[in-house]
Design an enzyme around this catalytic site. Structure first.
Site, PDB file in Angstrom:
ATOM      1  N   LYS A 184       0.839  -1.201   0.000  1.00 46.64           N
ATOM      2  CA  LYS A 184       0.000   0.000   0.000  1.00 46.64           C
ATOM      3  C   LYS A 184       0.876   1.255   0.000  1.00 46.64           C
ATOM      4  O   LYS A 184       0.636   2.191  -0.762  1.00 46.64           O
ATOM      5  CB  LYS A 184      -0.917   0.012   1.229  1.00 46.64           C
ATOM      6  CG  LYS A 184      -2.066  -0.970   1.132  1.00 46.64           C
ATOM      7  CD  LYS A 184      -2.804  -1.096   2.464  1.00 46.64           C
ATOM      8  CE  LYS A 184      -3.881  -2.178   2.381  1.00 46.64           C
ATOM      9  NZ  LYS A 184      -4.542  -2.438   3.656  1.00 46.64           N
TER      10      LYS A 184
ATOM     11  N   GLN B 106      -4.487  -1.097   9.649  1.00 44.27           N
ATOM     12  CA  GLN B 106      -4.322  -2.420   9.035  1.00 44.27           C
ATOM     13  C   GLN B 106      -4.914  -3.495   9.944  1.00 44.27           C
ATOM     14  O   GLN B 106      -4.585  -3.558  11.128  1.00 44.27           O
ATOM     15  CB  GLN B 106      -2.825  -2.682   8.774  1.00 44.27           C
ATOM     16  CG  GLN B 106      -2.542  -3.998   8.091  1.00 44.27           C
ATOM     17  CD  GLN B 106      -3.130  -4.056   6.677  1.00 44.27           C
ATOM     18  OE1 GLN B 106      -3.098  -3.087   5.928  1.00 44.27           O
ATOM     19  NE2 GLN B 106      -3.667  -5.197   6.304  1.00 44.27           N
TER      20      GLN B 106
ATOM     21  N   ASP C 156     -10.764   3.767   4.272  1.00 39.45           N
ATOM     22  CA  ASP C 156     -11.176   2.364   4.220  1.00 39.45           C
ATOM     23  C   ASP C 156     -12.687   2.233   4.366  1.00 39.45           C
ATOM     24  O   ASP C 156     -13.226   1.125   4.304  1.00 39.45           O
ATOM     25  CB  ASP C 156     -10.499   1.557   5.341  1.00 39.45           C
ATOM     26  CG  ASP C 156      -9.570   0.485   4.800  1.00 39.45           C
ATOM     27  OD1 ASP C 156      -9.528   0.319   3.567  1.00 39.45           O
ATOM     28  OD2 ASP C 156      -8.889  -0.165   5.611  1.00 39.45           O
TER      29      ASP C 156
END
Ligand SMILES: NC(=O)c1ccc[n+]([C@@H]2O[C@H](COP(=O)([O-])OP(=O)(O)OC[C@H]3O[C@@H](n4cnc5c(N)ncnc54)[C@H](OP(=O)(O)O)[C@@H]3O)[C@@H](O)[C@H]2O)c1
Length: 313
Positions: free
Chosen positions: A53, A97, A120
């Site tokens: 990422k 994460q 997200d």
């Protein structure tokens, strides 16, 4: 033999477009989009995702930072970190994460991220907006899937989309996205899970079949209508005796058998994974634009929903 939906090449093209958009944003408004990835602990799979990422973001021109907390970090430390990043004007996108180490509450952490920086799309406000059909962000994996379908001109409007898996990060937001009114949506969606009765029959009725169950080879050729589009979200590590690492990555779809029946199918690796990362870059650019009051990109505006698409249609 099915058309292979090449997520790697498609994502590279998308990221190149986003890089050009970032350059233009910098030139016109002096904004460099900033992404902060918060990683707690040492999960080896997370290490790979976090690295990928960060690399993709930086290659596109995003200022990316990794905030790595030790396995022993407390919920308070995690939330204080998120508060600090939330207040940092150079950070436009924040993601935590997953999975977090045992003892840390992911939902409470997600809710600590300001919704405007929640790239997200796990904050209840953003999930709620998506459920209402007026998304601000879409979680990266569903957005990547929809973008892949769009770029391969797979018809979605009026199609029956069957999604196997109802997680908050994949199945549920994808169902909301595909079923919403307007561009990239208008599908009839069936959301399946482990309690679904006669999964095979429902799957066989799909024009678009999305497998996001985390079960290797769950989708067999017998579950696929000839000509259907099959999207394999799964990333599963299975033993592979005789290989250097002793294991290999497979999806949720029996790829070889399904490719002989389907009209189109995504590979694993090289399908949904790279599109997810490009979608994260897209969301970070969208967040930077919105926070700086720079408006939405031309393409997002034509898609009819805040930041949903990188390309108009
Ligand atoms: N490519 C990418 O970028 C990407 C991104 C995210 C996730 N993934 C991968 O996608 C997979 C799913 O991830 P996730 O986070 O959504 O997983 P998750 O939270 O574990 O959810 C799995 C879902 O699949 C359902 N399910 C499990 N076994 C089933 C079965 N035999 N029949 C029907 N439904 C079944 C579960 O049903 P219940 O709700 O009834 O338990 C659940 O809804 C994983 O392999 C993950 O690694 C890939």
């Amino acid at each position: 033999m099915a058309l292979i939906l090449d997520g790697k090449t498609t994502a590279a093209a998308w990221r190149a477009e986003l890089a050009a958009e970032i350059s233009a944003l910098k030139a016109a408004h002096g904004i460099v989009p900033g992404l902060a990835v918060v990683w707690v602990g040492e999960n080896p799979a997370s290490a790979v995702y976090v690295r990928n990422k960060g690399r993709a973001a930086e290659e596109a021109g995003i200022r990316s930072s990794l905030v790595h907390l030790p396995e022993s970090a407390s919920q308070h430390e995690l939330e204080s970190t998120l508060d600090r990043l939330g207040a940092d004007p150079l950070v436009h996108g924040i993601l935590v994460q997953l999975p977090l180490p045992p003892g840390l509450a992911a939902e409470a952490a997600q809710e600590r991220i300001p919704p405007a920086k929640d790239v997200d799309c796990l904050h209840p406000v953003n999930q709620g907006l998506l459920a209402l059909g007026r998304p601000r962000f879409v979680s990266a994996t569903p957005l990547g899937i929809v973008e892949l379908l769009r770029r391969y001109a797979v018809p979605v409007s009026g199609a029956h989309a069957v999604i196997i898996g109802r997680s908050a990060i994949v199945g549920r937001p994808l169902a909301a996205l595909l079923s919403r009114r307007g561009p990239l949506g208008d599908a009839t969606v069936t959301l399946c899970h482990s309690r679904t009765r006669d999964l095979a029959a429902i799957a066989r009725s799909a024009d678009i079949l999305v497998a996001a169950s985390g079960q290797p080879d769950l989708v067999t050729a017998a579950m696929v209508r000839p000509g259907a589009t099959v999207i394999d979200v799964g990333i599963n590590r299975v033993p592979a005796p005789g290989t250097p690492s002793g294991s290999r990555l497979v999806g949720d779809v029996d790829f070889a058998a399904v490719a002989a029946v389907a009209g189109a199918v995504t590979p694993v690796p090289g399908g949904v994974g790279p599109m997810t990362i490009a979608a994260l870059v897209h969301n970070t650019v969208a967040a930077a634009r919105a926070l700086a009051g720079a408006g939405t990109s031309r393409a997002a505006a034509t898609a009819g929903g805040a930041h949903v698409s990188a390309g108009g249609r």
